[in-house]
Design an enzyme around this catalytic site. Structure first.
Site, PDB file in Angstrom:
ATOM      1  N   HIS A 202      -2.481 -38.530  10.572  1.00  0.00           N
ATOM      2  CA  HIS A 202      -1.265 -39.551  10.774  1.00  0.00           C
ATOM      3  C   HIS A 202      -0.309 -38.599  11.448  1.00  0.00           C
ATOM      4  O   HIS A 202       0.959 -39.084  11.254  1.00  0.00           O
ATOM      5  CB  HIS A 202      -0.619 -40.091   9.527  1.00  0.00           C
ATOM      6  CG  HIS A 202      -1.735 -40.851   8.912  1.00  0.00           C
ATOM      7  ND1 HIS A 202      -1.769 -42.545   8.999  1.00  0.00           N
ATOM      8  CD2 HIS A 202      -2.615 -40.847   8.117  1.00  0.00           C
ATOM      9  CE1 HIS A 202      -2.635 -42.976   8.567  1.00  0.00           C
ATOM     10  NE2 HIS A 202      -3.124 -42.172   7.908  1.00  0.00           N
TER      11      HIS A 202
ATOM     12  N   GLY B 263      -5.012  -5.047   5.621  1.00  0.00           N
ATOM     13  CA  GLY B 263      -4.467  -6.147   4.946  1.00  0.00           C
ATOM     14  C   GLY B 263      -4.910  -7.546   4.679  1.00  0.00           C
ATOM     15  O   GLY B 263      -5.070  -8.232   3.676  1.00  0.00           O
ATOM     16  N   ARG B 264      -5.242  -7.881   5.959  1.00  0.00           N
ATOM     17  CA  ARG B 264      -5.666  -9.284   5.960  1.00  0.00           C
ATOM     18  C   ARG B 264      -7.288  -9.512   5.353  1.00  0.00           C
ATOM     19  O   ARG B 264      -7.777 -10.587   5.283  1.00  0.00           O
ATOM     20  CB  ARG B 264      -5.857 -10.033   7.392  1.00  0.00           C
ATOM     21  CG  ARG B 264      -6.245  -9.108   8.549  1.00  0.00           C
ATOM     22  CD  ARG B 264      -5.917  -9.368  10.020  1.00  0.00           C
ATOM     23  NE  ARG B 264      -6.664  -8.608  10.887  1.00  0.00           N
ATOM     24  CZ  ARG B 264      -6.117  -7.333  11.322  1.00  0.00           C
ATOM     25  NH1 ARG B 264      -5.025  -6.768  10.602  1.00  0.00           N
ATOM     26  NH2 ARG B 264      -6.525  -6.744  12.257  1.00  0.00           N
TER      27      ARG B 264
ATOM     28  N   LYS C 150       9.545  -4.713  14.125  1.00  0.00           N
ATOM     29  CA  LYS C 150       9.990  -4.118  12.967  1.00  0.00           C
ATOM     30  C   LYS C 150      10.765  -2.905  13.208  1.00  0.00           C
ATOM     31  O   LYS C 150      11.723  -2.454  12.428  1.00  0.00           O
ATOM     32  CB  LYS C 150       8.584  -3.622  12.073  1.00  0.00           C
ATOM     33  CG  LYS C 150       8.190  -5.210  11.444  1.00  0.00           C
ATOM     34  CD  LYS C 150       6.767  -4.789  10.913  1.00  0.00           C
ATOM     35  CE  LYS C 150       6.474  -3.544   9.984  1.00  0.00           C
ATOM     36  NZ  LYS C 150       5.221  -3.675   9.464  1.00  0.00           N
TER      37      LYS C 150
ATOM     38  N   GLU D  25      10.253  -5.829   3.749  1.00  0.00           N
ATOM     39  CA  GLU D  25      10.486  -6.990   3.314  1.00  0.00           C
ATOM     40  C   GLU D  25       9.956  -7.025   1.895  1.00  0.00           C
ATOM     41  O   GLU D  25      10.644  -7.441   1.038  1.00  0.00           O
ATOM     42  CB  GLU D  25       9.526  -8.015   4.013  1.00  0.00           C
ATOM     43  CG  GLU D  25       9.874  -8.304   5.619  1.00  0.00           C
ATOM     44  CD  GLU D  25       9.080  -7.539   6.393  1.00  0.00           C
ATOM     45  OE1 GLU D  25       9.052  -7.866   7.620  1.00  0.00           O
ATOM     46  OE2 GLU D  25       8.380  -6.305   5.957  1.00  0.00           O
TER      47      GLU D  25
ATOM     48  N   GLU E 216      -4.221 -12.044  14.126  1.00  0.00           N
ATOM     49  CA  GLU E 216      -4.108 -10.443  13.869  1.00  0.00           C
ATOM     50  C   GLU E 216      -5.132  -9.639  14.258  1.00  0.00           C
ATOM     51  O   GLU E 216      -5.005  -8.568  14.797  1.00  0.00           O
ATOM     52  CB  GLU E 216      -3.491 -10.326  12.464  1.00  0.00           C
ATOM     53  CG  GLU E 216      -2.727  -8.909  12.509  1.00  0.00           C
ATOM     54  CD  GLU E 216      -1.796  -8.993  11.142  1.00  0.00           C
ATOM     55  OE1 GLU E 216      -0.524  -9.179  11.222  1.00  0.00           O
ATOM     56  OE2 GLU E 216      -2.456  -8.448  10.082  1.00  0.00           O
TER      57      GLU E 216
ATOM     58  N   LYS F 294       0.979  -1.415   0.109  1.00  0.00           N
ATOM     59  CA  LYS F 294       0.058  -0.070  -0.089  1.00  0.00           C
ATOM     60  C   LYS F 294       0.752   1.155  -0.077  1.00  0.00           C
ATOM     61  O   LYS F 294       0.530   2.361  -0.739  1.00  0.00           O
ATOM     62  CB  LYS F 294      -0.889  -0.054   1.152  1.00  0.00           C
ATOM     63  CG  LYS F 294      -1.946   1.284   1.417  1.00  0.00           C
ATOM     64  CD  LYS F 294      -2.840   1.166   2.532  1.00  0.00           C
ATOM     65  CE  LYS F 294      -3.823   0.064   2.446  1.00  0.00           C
ATOM     66  NZ  LYS F 294      -4.726   0.157   3.684  1.00  0.00           N
TER      67      LYS F 294
END
Length: 555
Positions: free
Chosen positions: A386, A269-270, A516, A214, A355, A208
């Site tokens: 399993h 964002g999510r 961060k 990152e 979050e 954005k």
């Protein structure tokens, strides 16, 4: 009484008292007392069938949970979100992911401005671009069509597109390659492009602000890789597009702002995979199927907004999840899709749920004295059977489960009967396991039943299953784009329900910021030309020195 005093409400106190009574009743007893329980405690909407009869609730618990929702003003909170009010109070923002899938002609206002036309302007531009790429009209610097798409983002700008691509791979372009890069670990980028031809590769940079460390680190790695391979800085304009709102930063990077697809600060964002962040999804499955997915989202939005609480799928899921977390003390939720295409769905839900509701203070800043935000995790069935199902069945921790399955497979594969003869389809075996696991968790196997099988007494405790382990089963006909949209919106809104009752801000994420911020200081110390003067705690100082020595080979 402030909203922070949740546990003092009479509705909460009544739930606690009822839980104390209900704890003495096993699911075996609840089903025996009500032969129609498995047909009554279900709800259905938008093609999703929700069976919550194997949860440790009864009619009174459900009534009290609905009363708690009413006492906490859930209806008003839902209406406020759809009206575009600034319910993300710590960031003073509206929360309108529902606008991203609103049909043309609907009106949703933010500060008096109808945002629906803006949404469709972006969707139209996305569709035009996606058609160009899919049809071969969009050419790279050397005149070749784009056969590879690499989406670069992190968090919600990555998890949603990755999950959607994997979930809808059956209807994606099989003559194109789609890769996703998020981790700042250089290996992620290196492996994503190792076998790609730069002349046929399109990069979508999702950020954005176009400042996310990152994402920008990987974007610059991609830029360098592309320019080196194609030998011309001008290639960037034909091989990169941006999903951003920061036109100046995008232009500085070398991307033509005509190839910038925007979104808005009322999109978290999510909650953004159905915005321009989903450009890679649209290229993969085509604009028509992308709109089918949006229609699935919207159908669940409308159901959530209008259905009574006792028939409202997100409300039921949210309330039962709250019951498990706050009254049964369940710290986690296992999401178990019996559909290989949904292999990334649990990872997607981890961000959506944790979050959103991993908060320790209320909207007015008071510390909560109740659990919020259970841990979500999971793997596709039958793989998990399993692996970790042992703990779910016989461990000491209570782990509520969400089983997700579909009536029709997208890939029929003939199966073998127990006698080795062909018959049926492997999908029948898959869903047999889904149904059987829910039954086993609920009812278990008593010591008497184990003994009746002739089990030696010494092994009886090991082969007994206490049961009474809660689960919900969600079934749909087929994993289509519409079904995926409905399923995602179901979880989105169930998260909202819990956040509204806990009185927390489900739409900020300040918890991701501190690490961060500290990393900005640490990176300077790690890369300093001379030994830096360190002022951290002794552990952090020692780790910085040890890393520098290991990196430089001086240890």
């Amino acid at each position: 009484m402030s909203r922070a005093d949740l546990t003092l409400l009479p509705e909460w106190q009544a739930l606690q008292q009822h839980c104390n009574l209900l704890e003495t009743r096993h699911l075996r007893e609840l089903f025996a007392a009500d032969p129609k329980r498995g047909e009554r405690l279900v709800a259905e909407a938008t093609g999703l069938y929700l069976d919550y009869s194997k949860q440790r609730v009864d009619d009174e618990a459900l009534r009290l949970l609905r009363a708690l929702a009413e006492a906490r003003g859930l209806k008003g909170r839902i209406a406020a979100m759809f009206r575009g009010e600034r319910i993300n109070s710590t960031e003073n923002r509206a929360v309108l992911h529902v606008a991203l899938r609103a049909p043309r002609g609907e009106k949703i206002l933010v500060d008096g401005h109808d945002v629906v036309p803006d949404v469709h302007d972006v969707l139209d531009r996305m569709a035009a671009f996606a058609d160009q790429v899919r049809g071969g009209a969009w050419k790279g610097h050397s005149g070749k069509a784009m056969r590879n798409v690499v989406s670069i983002g992190i968090g919600g700008s990555d998890l949603g597109p990755v999950m959607a691509y994997e979930a809808l791979r059956d209807c994606s372009r099989r003559d194109m390659t789609f890769r996703f890069v998020s981790n700042v670990d250089g290996t992620d980028f290196a492996e994503a492009v190792r076998d790609l031809d730069a002349a046929e590769t399109l990069f979508i940079i999702c950020s954005k602000t176009f400042t996310t460390l990152e994402t920008l680190s990987n974007a610059h790695a991609a830029r360098a890789w592309c320019v080196e391979a194609l030998g011309d800085e001008r290639a960037v304009a034909k091989h990169f597009v941006a999903v951003s709102t920061a036109a100046a930063e995008v232009e500085k990077f070398g991307i033509d702002t005509k190839q910038m697809f925007g979104f808005w600060d009322w999109v978290g964002g999510r909650y953004s995979m159905d915005s321009a962040i989903g450009l890679s999804t649209m290229i993969a499955i085509g604009p028509d199927r992308f709109h089918d997915m949006l229609a699935g989202f919207h159908a669940m939005d409308e159901h959530f907004r209008s259905a009574p609480f006792d028939k409202n799928l997100p409300v039921l899921m949210g309330l039962i999840g709250l019951w498990n977390a706050n009254f049964l003390d369940a710290a986690t939720v296992a999401v178990l899709p019996y559909e290989q295409y949904l292999k990334r769905f649990p990872a997607y839900l981890q961000q959506l749920t944790m979050e959103s509701n991993g908060k320790h203070v209320t909207l007015d800043g008071a510390h909560v004295d109740y659990a919020t935000g259970p841990i979500y995790w999971g793997e596709p069935g039958t793989n998990g059977q399993h692996s970790f199902y042992q703990l779910i069945h016989q461990g000491t921790r209570l782990v509520p489960c969400d089983f997700i399955g579909f009536g029709q497979t997208l890939n029929p594969v003939p199966a073998l009967h127990a006698d080795g003869k062909p018959g049926g389809d492997q999908h029948d075996l898959l869903i047999a396991n889904l149904i059987a696991q829910g039954e086993a968790l609920a009812f278990g196997k008593t010591a008497e039943e184990v003994r009746a099988e002739g089990t030696p007494e010494a092994l009886v405790p090991h082969r007994s299953f206490e049961g009474n382990r809660p689960s919900t089963t969600i079934l749909a006909e087929r994993l289509t784009p519409f079904a995926l949209g409905s399923l995602i919106a179901l979880y989105e809104h169930s998260v909202f329900v819990q956040g509204a009752i806990w009185d927390i801000d489900s739409f900020d994420q300040w918890g991701v910021e501190l690490g961060k911020q500290l990393a900005r200081t640490t990176i300077a110390e790690l890369t300093a030309a001379t030994e830096p003067k360190l002022a951290h705690d002794s552990s952090t100082n020692a780790l910085i020195r040890r890393y520098r020595a290991l990196r430089d080979g001086t240890h």
